[in-house]
Design an enzyme around this catalytic site. Structure first.
Site, PDB file in Angstrom:
ATOM      1  N   HIS A   1       0.818  -1.220   0.000  1.00  0.00           N
ATOM      2  CA  HIS A   1       0.000   0.000   0.000  1.00  0.00           C
ATOM      3  C   HIS A   1       0.850   1.266   0.000  1.00  0.00           C
ATOM      4  O   HIS A   1       0.354   2.363  -0.291  1.00  0.00           O
ATOM      5  CB  HIS A   1      -0.909  -0.006   1.229  1.00  0.00           C
ATOM      6  CG  HIS A   1      -2.187   0.753   1.045  1.00  0.00           C
ATOM      7  ND1 HIS A   1      -2.365   1.699   0.062  1.00  0.00           N
ATOM      8  CD2 HIS A   1      -3.367   0.716   1.736  1.00  0.00           C
ATOM      9  CE1 HIS A   1      -3.579   2.209   0.150  1.00  0.00           C
ATOM     10  NE2 HIS A   1      -4.202   1.633   1.145  1.00  0.00           N
TER      11      HIS A   1
ATOM     12  N   ASP B   1     -12.973  -8.902 -17.664  1.00  0.00           N
ATOM     13  CA  ASP B   1     -13.183 -10.124 -18.444  1.00  0.00           C
ATOM     14  C   ASP B   1     -11.838 -10.581 -18.991  1.00  0.00           C
ATOM     15  O   ASP B   1     -11.247  -9.921 -19.846  1.00  0.00           O
ATOM     16  CB  ASP B   1     -14.173  -9.861 -19.576  1.00  0.00           C
ATOM     17  CG  ASP B   1     -14.577 -11.130 -20.313  1.00  0.00           C
ATOM     18  OD1 ASP B   1     -13.889 -12.161 -20.143  1.00  0.00           O
ATOM     19  OD2 ASP B   1     -15.566 -11.085 -21.064  1.00  0.00           O
TER      20      ASP B   1
END
Length: 436
Positions: free
Chosen positions: A166, A386
Site C-alpha cells: 500500500h 473479463d
C-alpha cells in the site's frame, strides 16, 4: 481445511521490456511512509471455470508480463537507505523490473457454492486463496515483491487474487492495473491505447525528499494475535434508497446531503456499536479512506498512479451515536470526508515529518478496536474484468490479518447495490454478525 488447497508453483513474472527513459526511482511521501507496518491489502475475484481448452495459467502469466510494462512500479522493489550521519533511514521504490510473484494453486474439491455461502459467511479455507497473508509493507525490504497474484483453479470456478504494498499504490491504482491485465488477457496483446501510467514528479511543497525516519521507529515490536469473524453483507438498491432517504429526512434542512454510501456506513456503524457490548462512555471512530486525487490543488488525473488516500475520521461516543441515530451518524461521516482537502493533506504531511511516529498497524494491532476502518469503494467497477471467459461472479477481500474492525466495500452485482466484506474482532464483536 488447508489440505483443500494445493500449491502447484510459485514464480516471478517480469516485464518483457523496461523503458529506461522513464523515472527509475520513486520517492515516498509521508502518507506512504505512514503505512510501513500495514499489511498488504488483498482482493480477489471469483469466475466460473473456463473451457478446458483455455490454457489460463500461461495466458495469465504472459498477460501479467505485458501489464507490468505499463504499470512498471509494481515490478519494482522497496529500498532502504541508512543515513548514518543523522541515525535515520529513508526509502524509495526502485523500478528495476524485478517482477511480481505469481502463484498457481488448485482446490479441485471446492465449488463456487462452497465459496459463496447463502448466509454470507466466509469459509475459513478462503485464506489460502490469497498470496500475501500476514505480509507487511516493510517485508518488501527482505523477501516480498510489491505485488503478488494467485490463481486458484476450483472444481467449477477460478479465483484470481492479489496482494500489494500500500505504500506505493492504493485501490484506484490497483484496480486500474487489474483492468489493464484483464484487457490484455482478453485480447491476447497490448493495444495502442495502453499508454504508460501517469507518474509525475509530484510532492508536497516544503518537504525535503527523501524523508528521514529515526532508526528508533524501525524497531520491531511484538504483535498481539487477534481472532476475527468474517461475513459478507448485501445491501440492495431498495434498501440503500430507504437508508439514504431516512438519513436525509432525519438531518432536516441543511446544505449537506447524505450520500448512499454514507447512509450505509452509518447504518453499519450504528448496528455494530449497538451489539458490541461497549459502554456508552467509550469512544468510537469510523475511518473512511478518501481518494485525494481530485481534492488536491491542482487536482491530479484520476489515473494518477500511487497512494493518494487519506483517512477521514468521524468520532463519537457509543452513547451519543446510539441516542442521535442514523441521520446524525451519517452527517458525522459526511463532515469528516468533506474535511479532507488540499490543506489538510499538506498539513498532515508537514506535521508527520516534524514528529515521525509510524503507527504499528500490522498483524495483531489494536488500531481498529472500538472502531471501524472502511477500505476500498463501491465506485470501483470490480465486475468490469473479463479475462476471456466471462465477467466475475463476486469479489472477496483477503484476511483481515488481525485488523479487527475492517469493512471492505464492493459494488454489488445488481446495479445500485453494495456488498460489504466485514472482518470483526470476534472477542469484541461476539454478537454483531448475528444481529446485523
Amino acid at each position: 481445511m488447508v489440505e483443500l488447497v494445493t500449491m502447484v508453483s510459485t514464480s516471478m513474472v517480469r516485464p518483457k521490456n523496461i523503458d529506461r527513459s522513464v523515472r527509475a526511482k520513486i520517492h515516498l511521501t509521508p502518507h506512504d511512509l505512514d503505512l510501513l507496518y500495514l499489511v498488504y491489502p488483498q482482493r480477489g475475484l471469483l469466475f466460473l471455470k473456463p473451457d478446458p481448452e483455455t490454457r489460463i495459467i500461461p495466458r495469465l502469466r504472459a498477460s501479467l508480463s505485458t501489464a507490468l510494462e505499463i504499470h512498471f512500479p509494481f515490478a519494482g522493489r522497496l529500498v532502504k537507505v541508512d543515513n548514518h550521519e543523522d541515525n535515520t533511514v529513508s526509502f524509495y521504490i526502485d523500478c528495476d523490473g524485478s517482477g511480481a510473484k505469481f502463484v498457481h494453486s488448485k482446490a479441485e474439491s471446492v465449488s463456487v457454492n462452497d465459496l459463496l455461502q447463502s448466509n454470507g459467511s466466509v469459509p475459513d479455507f478462503i485464506t489460502h486463496f490469497f498470496p500475501a497473508n500476514n505480509v507487511e509493507s516493510r517485508d518488501a525490504l527482505i523477501s516480498e515483491p510489491l505485488l503478488a497474484l494467485q490463481v486458484t483453479e476450483m472444481k467449477d470456478g477460478v479465483f484470481i487474487s492479489f496482494g500489494y504494498n500500500h505504500m506505493m499504490a492504493d485501490g484506484s491504482s490497483l484496480w486500474n492495473f487489474f483492468h489493464t491485465l484483464s484487457k490484455i488477457c482478453l485480447n491476447g496483446s497490448r493495444s495502442d491505447s495502453d499508454q504508460l501510467i501517469v507518474l509525475k514528479d509530484w510532492f508536497l511543497d516544503g518537504i525535503d525528499y527523501p524523508v528521514h525516519i529515526p532508526v528508533s521507529e524501525m524497531e520491531i515490536r511484538p504483535s498481539r494475535k487477534v481472532s476475527t469473524k468474517e461475513r459478507v453483507f448485501h445491501f440492495s438498491k431498495k434498501k440503500i434508497s430507504y437508508l439514504k432517504a431516512k438519513a436525509n429526512d432525519e438531518i432536516g434542512s441543511t446544505d449537506l446531503k447524505i450520500s448512499s454510501l454514507q447512509a450505509v456506513l452509518a447504518y453499519l456503524w450504528l448496528s455494530i456499536m449497538r451489539h458490541s457490548g461497549l459502554n456508552r462512555e467509550e469512544g468510537t471512530q469510523c475511518k473512511v479512506a478518501a481518494n485525494m486525487r481530485q481534492r488536491l490543488n491542482p487536482p491530479l488525473e484520476k489515473e494518477y498512479f500511487g497512494n493518494v488516500t487519506q483517512l477521514a475520521v468521524a468520532t463519537s461516543t457509543v452513547g451519543e451515536l446510539l441516542d442521535r441515530g442514523l441521520g446524525w451518524t451519517a452527517l458525522q461521516i459526511s463532515k469528516a470526508v468533506r474535511s479532507q482537502t488540499n490543506e489538510s493533506y499538506k498539513t498532515l504531511a508537514e506535521n508527520w515529518v516534524r514528529n515521525v511516529k509510524i503507527p504499528k498497524i500490522g498483524v495483531g494491532s489494536r488500531m481498529a478496536d472500538n472502531s471501524l476502518i472502511v477500505a476500498s469503494s463501491p465506485f470501483f467497477d470490480v465486475y468490469d474484468h473479463d479475462f476471456g471467459w466471462g465477467k466475475p461472479i463476486a469479489p472477496r477481500a483477503g484476511p483481515g490479518n488481525g485488523i479487527g474492525g475492517l469493512l471492505v466495500m464492493f459494488r454489488g452485482a445488481e446495479e445500485g447495490s453494495i456488498d460489504v466484506h466485514a472482518a470483526l474482532n470476534s472477542s469484541l464483536w461476539s454478537d454483531v454478525l448475528m444481529n446485523l
